[in-house]
Design a protein around this motif. Sequence first.
Motif, short mmCIF file in Angstrom:
data_model
loop_
_atom_site.label_atom_id
_atom_site.label_comp_id
_atom_site.label_asym_id
_atom_site.label_seq_id
_atom_site.Cartn_x
_atom_site.Cartn_y
_atom_site.Cartn_z
N MET A 134 -8.62 -2.59 1.03
CA MET A 134 -7.65 -2.50 -0.01
C MET A 134 -7.31 -4.01 -0.39
O MET A 134 -6.75 -4.10 -1.70
N ALA A 135 -7.24 -4.85 0.40
CA ALA A 135 -6.96 -6.32 -0.11
C ALA A 135 -7.94 -6.82 -0.82
O ALA A 135 -7.58 -7.41 -1.94
N GLU A 151 -11.20 2.86 3.65
CA GLU A 151 -9.62 3.01 3.91
C GLU A 151 -9.15 1.78 4.83
O GLU A 151 -7.84 1.89 5.09
N LYS A 152 -9.96 1.12 5.21
CA LYS A 152 -9.18 -0.05 6.11
C LYS A 152 -8.46 -1.15 5.21
O LYS A 152 -8.87 -1.19 3.96
N ASP A 153 -7.63 -1.84 5.78
CA ASP A 153 -6.67 -2.77 5.07
C ASP A 153 -7.38 -4.02 4.25
O ASP A 153 -6.98 -4.43 3.09
#
Length: 273
Positions: free
Chosen positions: A169-170, A164-166
């Motif tokens: 996502m990146a 769930e960390k950014d």
Amino acid sequence: MKRKTISWRAVSLWTGGSLVALAVCVGIFAPYLTPSDPLLINLDIRLSPPSLHYPLGTDQMGRCVLSRLIMGTRTSLFYSMLALGAALSISVPLGLLAGFAGGRTDRFIMRTIDMLLAFPSLILSIAITGLLGPSLANLLLAFVLVWWAGYARIVRGIVMQIKEKDFIMAARSSGGSPTQIVLRHILPNAARPMLVLASLEIGTIMLSISGLSFLGLGSQPPTPEWGVMLNDSRPYMQTIPRLMLYPGLAIMTVTIGFNLLGEGLRKRDRIET
């Protein structure tokens, strides 16, 4: 002038690391550290008190207690690490798969884990070892078959937090494949918590293996192993308590060392994150 204070984290880390390093070195160089043959029987000197040639005395078979204690470090430590490594080799891939894939895959793996965790791990290990026959190899197999489930659940939780960390996502937005994301991003970030878990759990595994060897389900005589030494010295607990004291202190010292090391790593990981 400010005085430097030593934190409990540093004391725990260095004390535990020193005890573990000492135990590993003793296990590696055990054949060169033993003053006598740990399997050599000499009934003429059975139950002898400590002396210059036998610093910790001899046991009921006339064997050097110190030599058996040193060789027992290799047996107890090596097989505990082997059991933990084998359990993690199952739990880590399944935990990664369940935590990252989700959906039906996650539900299937977790229901399997729930069924295994419905039984007490130690009792199930005893049952499996009893069916297969008492031996160290069967005991290790029983541990691996039972204990991987709890580790897989923990690994799954770690992966679900990381994904769930950014930066995950990146990585997905940049077109990274699931395999690349797991191997390049999730697994390296999950390695530190899993190292802390391993440090905390190996002491528990060592205690369990020694305890079941004490019950006659693990290592068999005349193998120099701490649980076997405790079982062999049980009839002399009241008359010659030192025979049980030495292996008991060895188990306690190494277990405390791993627990302190794991606790120090856990607190450092919490502070740095």
